[in-house]
Design a protein around this motif. Structure first.
Motif, PDB file in Angstrom:
ATOM      1  N   LEU A   1       0.144  -3.564   8.023  1.00  0.00           N
ATOM      2  CA  LEU A   1      -0.847  -2.564   8.430  1.00  0.00           C
ATOM      3  C   LEU A   1      -1.914  -3.199   9.312  1.00  0.00           C
ATOM      4  O   LEU A   1      -2.301  -2.639  10.342  1.00  0.00           O
ATOM      5  CB  LEU A   1      -1.488  -1.909   7.211  1.00  0.00           C
ATOM      6  N   THR A   2      -2.376  -4.385   8.926  1.00  0.00           N
ATOM      7  CA  THR A   2      -3.388  -5.083   9.724  1.00  0.00           C
ATOM      8  C   THR A   2      -2.867  -5.367  11.126  1.00  0.00           C
ATOM      9  O   THR A   2      -3.555  -5.112  12.115  1.00  0.00           O
ATOM     10  CB  THR A   2      -3.798  -6.396   9.036  1.00  0.00           C
ATOM     11  N   ALA A   3      -1.644  -5.855  11.220  1.00  0.00           N
ATOM     12  CA  ALA A   3      -1.053  -6.140  12.533  1.00  0.00           C
ATOM     13  C   ALA A   3      -0.880  -4.866  13.346  1.00  0.00           C
ATOM     14  O   ALA A   3      -1.139  -4.848  14.550  1.00  0.00           O
ATOM     15  CB  ALA A   3       0.295  -6.834  12.354  1.00  0.00           C
ATOM     16  N   PHE A   4      -0.480  -3.793  12.684  1.00  0.00           N
ATOM     17  CA  PHE A   4      -0.308  -2.509  13.379  1.00  0.00           C
ATOM     18  C   PHE A   4      -1.632  -2.009  13.933  1.00  0.00           C
ATOM     19  O   PHE A   4      -1.714  -1.612  15.091  1.00  0.00           O
ATOM     20  CB  PHE A   4       0.289  -1.475  12.419  1.00  0.00           C
ATOM     21  N   VAL A   5      -2.670  -2.043  13.121  1.00  0.00           N
ATOM     22  CA  VAL A   5      -3.983  -1.548  13.556  1.00  0.00           C
ATOM     23  C   VAL A   5      -4.524  -2.391  14.701  1.00  0.00           C
ATOM     24  O   VAL A   5      -5.032  -1.863  15.686  1.00  0.00           O
ATOM     25  CB  VAL A   5      -4.973  -1.513  12.370  1.00  0.00           C
ATOM     26  N   GLU A   6      -4.396  -3.709  14.603  1.00  0.00           N
ATOM     27  CA  GLU A   6      -4.871  -4.575  15.674  1.00  0.00           C
ATOM     28  C   GLU A   6      -4.065  -4.367  16.942  1.00  0.00           C
ATOM     29  O   GLU A   6      -4.608  -4.338  18.033  1.00  0.00           O
ATOM     30  CB  GLU A   6      -4.814  -6.030  15.236  1.00  0.00           C
ATOM     31  N   GLY A   7      -2.764  -4.210  16.820  1.00  0.00           N
ATOM     32  CA  GLY A   7      -1.918  -3.953  17.983  1.00  0.00           C
ATOM     33  C   GLY A   7      -2.182  -2.603  18.595  1.00  0.00           C
ATOM     34  O   GLY A   7      -2.198  -2.448  19.816  1.00  0.00           O
TER      35      GLY A   7
ATOM     36  N   LEU B   1       0.836  -1.202   0.000  1.00  0.00           N
ATOM     37  CA  LEU B   1       0.000   0.000   0.000  1.00  0.00           C
ATOM     38  C   LEU B   1       0.867   1.247   0.000  1.00  0.00           C
ATOM     39  O   LEU B   1       1.908   1.287   0.664  1.00  0.00           O
ATOM     40  CB  LEU B   1      -0.892   0.014   1.241  1.00  0.00           C
ATOM     41  N   THR B   2       0.413   2.276  -0.692  1.00  0.00           N
ATOM     42  CA  THR B   2       1.095   3.565  -0.641  1.00  0.00           C
ATOM     43  C   THR B   2       0.699   4.277   0.650  1.00  0.00           C
ATOM     44  O   THR B   2      -0.262   3.877   1.325  1.00  0.00           O
ATOM     45  CB  THR B   2       0.701   4.444  -1.844  1.00  0.00           C
ATOM     46  N   LEU B   3       1.394   5.349   0.969  1.00  0.00           N
ATOM     47  CA  LEU B   3       1.066   6.091   2.178  1.00  0.00           C
ATOM     48  C   LEU B   3      -0.318   6.718   2.078  1.00  0.00           C
ATOM     49  O   LEU B   3      -1.031   6.803   3.086  1.00  0.00           O
ATOM     50  CB  LEU B   3       2.118   7.170   2.450  1.00  0.00           C
ATOM     51  N   ASP B   4      -0.718   7.140   0.891  1.00  0.00           N
ATOM     52  CA  ASP B   4      -2.066   7.681   0.712  1.00  0.00           C
ATOM     53  C   ASP B   4      -3.125   6.618   1.005  1.00  0.00           C
ATOM     54  O   ASP B   4      -4.141   6.908   1.643  1.00  0.00           O
ATOM     55  CB  ASP B   4      -2.253   8.213  -0.709  1.00  0.00           C
ATOM     56  N   GLN B   5      -2.894   5.401   0.558  1.00  0.00           N
ATOM     57  CA  GLN B   5      -3.841   4.322   0.816  1.00  0.00           C
ATOM     58  C   GLN B   5      -3.900   3.992   2.298  1.00  0.00           C
ATOM     59  O   GLN B   5      -4.983   3.786   2.858  1.00  0.00           O
ATOM     60  CB  GLN B   5      -3.463   3.082   0.012  1.00  0.00           C
ATOM     61  N   VAL B   6      -2.748   3.954   2.960  1.00  0.00           N
ATOM     62  CA  VAL B   6      -2.714   3.702   4.408  1.00  0.00           C
ATOM     63  C   VAL B   6      -3.469   4.810   5.126  1.00  0.00           C
ATOM     64  O   VAL B   6      -4.245   4.564   6.060  1.00  0.00           O
ATOM     65  CB  VAL B   6      -1.260   3.593   4.920  1.00  0.00           C
ATOM     66  N   SER B   7      -3.264   6.044   4.695  1.00  0.00           N
ATOM     67  CA  SER B   7      -3.944   7.187   5.293  1.00  0.00           C
ATOM     68  C   SER B   7      -5.460   7.054   5.167  1.00  0.00           C
ATOM     69  O   SER B   7      -6.197   7.297   6.131  1.00  0.00           O
ATOM     70  CB  SER B   7      -3.459   8.469   4.611  1.00  0.00           C
ATOM     71  N   GLU B   8      -5.933   6.668   4.002  1.00  0.00           N
ATOM     72  CA  GLU B   8      -7.370   6.491   3.790  1.00  0.00           C
ATOM     73  C   GLU B   8      -7.934   5.363   4.653  1.00  0.00           C
ATOM     74  O   GLU B   8      -9.003   5.501   5.241  1.00  0.00           O
ATOM     75  CB  GLU B   8      -7.660   6.196   2.321  1.00  0.00           C
ATOM     76  N   LEU B   9      -7.218   4.261   4.727  1.00  0.00           N
ATOM     77  CA  LEU B   9      -7.711   3.107   5.482  1.00  0.00           C
ATOM     78  C   LEU B   9      -7.730   3.352   6.987  1.00  0.00           C
ATOM     79  O   LEU B   9      -8.602   2.841   7.694  1.00  0.00           O
ATOM     80  CB  LEU B   9      -6.859   1.873   5.167  1.00  0.00           C
ATOM     81  N   THR B  10      -6.770   4.124   7.498  1.00  0.00           N
ATOM     82  CA  THR B  10      -6.685   4.369   8.937  1.00  0.00           C
ATOM     83  C   THR B  10      -7.352   5.666   9.358  1.00  0.00           C
ATOM     84  O   THR B  10      -7.458   5.941  10.548  1.00  0.00           O
ATOM     85  CB  THR B  10      -5.217   4.411   9.392  1.00  0.00           C
ATOM     86  N   HIS B  11      -7.789   6.458   8.389  1.00  0.00           N
ATOM     87  CA  HIS B  11      -8.391   7.768   8.655  1.00  0.00           C
ATOM     88  C   HIS B  11      -7.418   8.666   9.424  1.00  0.00           C
ATOM     89  O   HIS B  11      -7.826   9.431  10.303  1.00  0.00           O
ATOM     90  CB  HIS B  11      -9.709   7.630   9.416  1.00  0.00           C
TER      91      HIS B  11
ATOM     92  N   ARG C   1       9.621   5.671  -3.441  1.00  0.00           N
ATOM     93  CA  ARG C   1       8.327   5.548  -2.770  1.00  0.00           C
ATOM     94  C   ARG C   1       8.429   4.726  -1.492  1.00  0.00           C
ATOM     95  O   ARG C   1       9.202   3.790  -1.412  1.00  0.00           O
ATOM     96  CB  ARG C   1       7.325   4.865  -3.693  1.00  0.00           C
ATOM     97  N   LEU C   2       7.631   5.085  -0.513  1.00  0.00           N
ATOM     98  CA  LEU C   2       7.497   4.273   0.689  1.00  0.00           C
ATOM     99  C   LEU C   2       6.261   3.394   0.522  1.00  0.00           C
ATOM    100  O   LEU C   2       5.195   3.887   0.164  1.00  0.00           O
ATOM    101  CB  LEU C   2       7.304   5.156   1.920  1.00  0.00           C
ATOM    102  N   LEU C   3       6.411   2.110   0.794  1.00  0.00           N
ATOM    103  CA  LEU C   3       5.286   1.183   0.703  1.00  0.00           C
ATOM    104  C   LEU C   3       5.141   0.414   2.010  1.00  0.00           C
ATOM    105  O   LEU C   3       6.124   0.136   2.694  1.00  0.00           O
ATOM    106  CB  LEU C   3       5.489   0.203  -0.448  1.00  0.00           C
ATOM    107  N   VAL C   4       3.906   0.078   2.334  1.00  0.00           N
ATOM    108  CA  VAL C   4       3.587  -0.669   3.549  1.00  0.00           C
ATOM    109  C   VAL C   4       2.895  -1.954   3.128  1.00  0.00           C
ATOM    110  O   VAL C   4       1.967  -1.931   2.319  1.00  0.00           O
ATOM    111  CB  VAL C   4       2.665   0.151   4.476  1.00  0.00           C
ATOM    112  N   LYS C   5       3.337  -3.060   3.674  1.00  0.00           N
ATOM    113  CA  LYS C   5       2.709  -4.355   3.392  1.00  0.00           C
ATOM    114  C   LYS C   5       1.329  -4.373   4.057  1.00  0.00           C
ATOM    115  O   LYS C   5       1.185  -3.954   5.208  1.00  0.00           O
ATOM    116  CB  LYS C   5       3.591  -5.451   3.970  1.00  0.00           C
ATOM    117  N   SER C   6       0.329  -4.870   3.352  1.00  0.00           N
ATOM    118  CA  SER C   6      -1.029  -4.866   3.899  1.00  0.00           C
ATOM    119  C   SER C   6      -1.120  -5.685   5.181  1.00  0.00           C
ATOM    120  O   SER C   6      -1.852  -5.311   6.107  1.00  0.00           O
ATOM    121  CB  SER C   6      -2.031  -5.362   2.862  1.00  0.00           C
ATOM    122  N   THR C   7      -0.372  -6.775   5.278  1.00  0.00           N
ATOM    123  CA  THR C   7      -0.398  -7.581   6.508  1.00  0.00           C
ATOM    124  C   THR C   7       0.241  -6.826   7.676  1.00  0.00           C
ATOM    125  O   THR C   7      -0.202  -6.969   8.816  1.00  0.00           O
ATOM    126  CB  THR C   7       0.317  -8.918   6.293  1.00  0.00           C
TER     127      THR C   7
END
Length: 85
Positions: free
Chosen positions: A59-65, A18-28, A51-57
């Motif tokens: 991000l999921t672990a970060f949000v849950e944590g 995911l791009t940083l813009d996508q992470v931003s949208e998903l996490t608000h 570019r900075l990219l974040v693995k979707s998994t």
């Protein structure tokens, strides 16, 4: 036949990175906050080129944590408030 080529839109499981813009949208959260999470190593990311990219998994672990940590912090604040006269 046309449906075979369509990507799944259920969550982020179809997207590996995911791009940083996508992470931003998903996490608000603002992009600056996402960059801060990456800078402080709370959210793993990598830079293929510029570019900075974040693995979707990741991000999921970060949000849950983060949600677990937030609940713990709320309980600690509530305990401290209850201890005050």
């Amino acid at each position: 036949m046309g449906r075979r080529n369509e990507l799944s839109t259920k969550g982020v499981s179809a997207v590996a990175y995911l791009t940083l813009d996508q992470v931003s949208e998903l996490t608000h959260a603002p992009v600056a906050t996402v960059r801060w999470w990456i800078h402080t190593r709370k959210l793993p990311a990598f830079r293929p080129g510029r570019r900075l990219l974040v693995k979707s998994t990741d991000l999921t672990a970060f949000v849950e944590g983060a949600s677990v940590a937030e609940r713990g912090a709320e309980r600690a604040r509530a305990a401290r408030k209850g201890a005050r006269p």
